[in-house]
Enzyme design. Structure first.
Site, PDB file in Angstrom:
ATOM      1  N   LYS A 176      33.514  27.405 -20.767  1.00 23.92           N
ATOM      2  CA  LYS A 176      32.598  26.288 -21.040  1.00 23.92           C
ATOM      3  C   LYS A 176      31.401  26.403 -20.107  1.00 23.92           C
ATOM      4  CE  LYS A 176      32.375  21.233 -21.204  1.00 23.92           C
ATOM      5  NZ  LYS A 176      33.059  20.033 -21.687  1.00 23.92           N
ATOM      6  N   GLU A 215      35.048  25.990 -16.590  1.00 18.92           N
ATOM      7  CA  GLU A 215      33.716  25.390 -16.705  1.00 18.92           C
ATOM      8  C   GLU A 215      32.910  25.508 -15.415  1.00 18.92           C
ATOM      9  OE1 GLU A 215      33.581  21.182 -17.685  1.00 18.92           O
ATOM     10  OE2 GLU A 215      31.409  21.216 -17.873  1.00 18.92           O
TER      11      GLU A 215
END
Ligand code: 13P
Length: 340
Positions: free
Chosen positions: A220, A178
């Site tokens: 992500k 992420e």
């Protein structure tokens, strides 16, 4: 490392029609959420809130592929003594664990941060796996401001993400990678586009250098949007087209899926953007959600710490989960929001 097994989990996390619930707010972050609804931030309140979400059987079973947990929650029991992680697994969702220790000031880079948490990570993952965790999350924070981000901060954060991902795969845990380019600021969408591309390109170069198998990760990212204070938000169509284009230019097709963060977008904006991308299509990955706020703001407000509000909170969660499930297959319509 058994890559086929990692790939199977990653594919399951991005099953069409399902997505990830990011319920891994740190004790500090959940404080902000609880402050907004006037709930005291105690261990029991955190447990009660999360338990009501995990016990919402219909949305958990039908729309949620995985749940990211804060360490406290992974080792916490429901009021009746059942491990919370068991409730998640029984609903057919994969339990995951946030393993980073947060973004700390990066020395020499005023206004920028480096995410910490690599020390002792192999030992922690071994314990987390034994408790049921099958994937993990590490969030790198990239801020846009005057003269920021710097190359030094992007490089340091991308390297840490890659080291984390390699350690996870060695522990048979799927890493959610992420890199979040923040929405804070008055920058336009062009600037977010440019920074997102540079960050993603750098992250995938570092993943390659650290020998991370892309078939066994989930990405992500942020969507390409304009800053919160930019004045006039971009259209849903522009966000969707720019996000797809930025990812196509930087993310290898071997990655099984993209699970977006919501990053401060409103619930409906986040849903509309995801839906628009899936309606456009033409990319090699599954695209779904890994929302925190955009899935939980409504149920948190409905709950407000009162036991008698649990059914209303579960209904609010079911609604947002269903809307995002539809968006993950490009079948959401604005009218469904009004109807609810
Ligand atoms: P938001 O969807 O609220 O941005 O949270 C997702 C997340 O897990 C951030 O790390």
């Amino acid at each position: 490392m058994n890559l086929a097994a990692l790939n199977e989990i990653a594919e399951k996390m991005v099953t069409p029609g399902k997505g990830i619930l990011a319920a891994d707010e740190s004790t500090g972050t959940i404080q902000k959420r609880f402050d907004a609804i006037g709930v005291e931030n105690t261990e029991q309140n955190r447990r009660d809130y999360r338990e009501l979400i995990f016990r919402a059987a219909e949305p958990m079973r039908n729309y949620i592929s995985g749940v990211i947990l804060f360490e406290e929650t992974l080792y916490q029991d429901a009021a009746d003594g059942t491990p919370l992680v068991k409730l998640i697994a029984e609903a057919g969702a994969a339990p995951g664990i946030k393993v980073d220790k947060g973004a700390k000031p990066l020395p020499g880079f005023p206004g920028e941060t480096i995410t910490e948490g690599l020390d002792g990570l192999p030992q922690r993952l071994e314990k987390d796996y034994a408790r049921g965790a099958r994937f993990a999350k590490w969030r790198a924070v990239i801020d846009i401001a005057d003269g920021l981000p710097t190359w030094g901060a992007i490089k340091a954060n991308a390297h840490a993400l890659a080291r984390y991902a390699a350690i996870c795969q060695a522990a048979q845990i799927v890493p959610i990678v992420e890199p979040e380019v923040m929405m804070d600021g008055a920058h336009d969408i062009e600037r977010c586009d440019e920074v997102t591309r540079l960050v993603l390109m750098t992250v995938f170069r570092e993943l390659f250098e650290q020998r991370v198998a892309l078939e066994g990760i989930v990405l992500k990212p942020n969507m390409v949007v304009c800053g919160k204070d930019c004045g006039k938000p971009a259209s849903v169509d522009e966000v969707a087209h720019r996000t797809i284009a930025a990812l196509k230019a930087t993310v290898p097709a071997a990655v099984p899926g993209i699970a977006y963060l919501s990053g401060g977008q409103s619930d409906e904006e986040a849903t509309a953007h995801l839906d628009a991308m899936n309606k456009i299509g033409g990319f090699p990955w599954k695209m779904t959600f890994s929302f925190g706020r955009a899935l939980q703001a409504a149920p948190q407000k409905a709950w407000s710490g009162e036991r008698q509000n649990v059914p209303a909170a579960q209904r609010a969660f079911a609604h947002r989960a269903r809307m995002n499930s539809l968006a993950s297959i490009g079948q959401w319509e604005g009218a469904l929001e009004a109807a609810a």
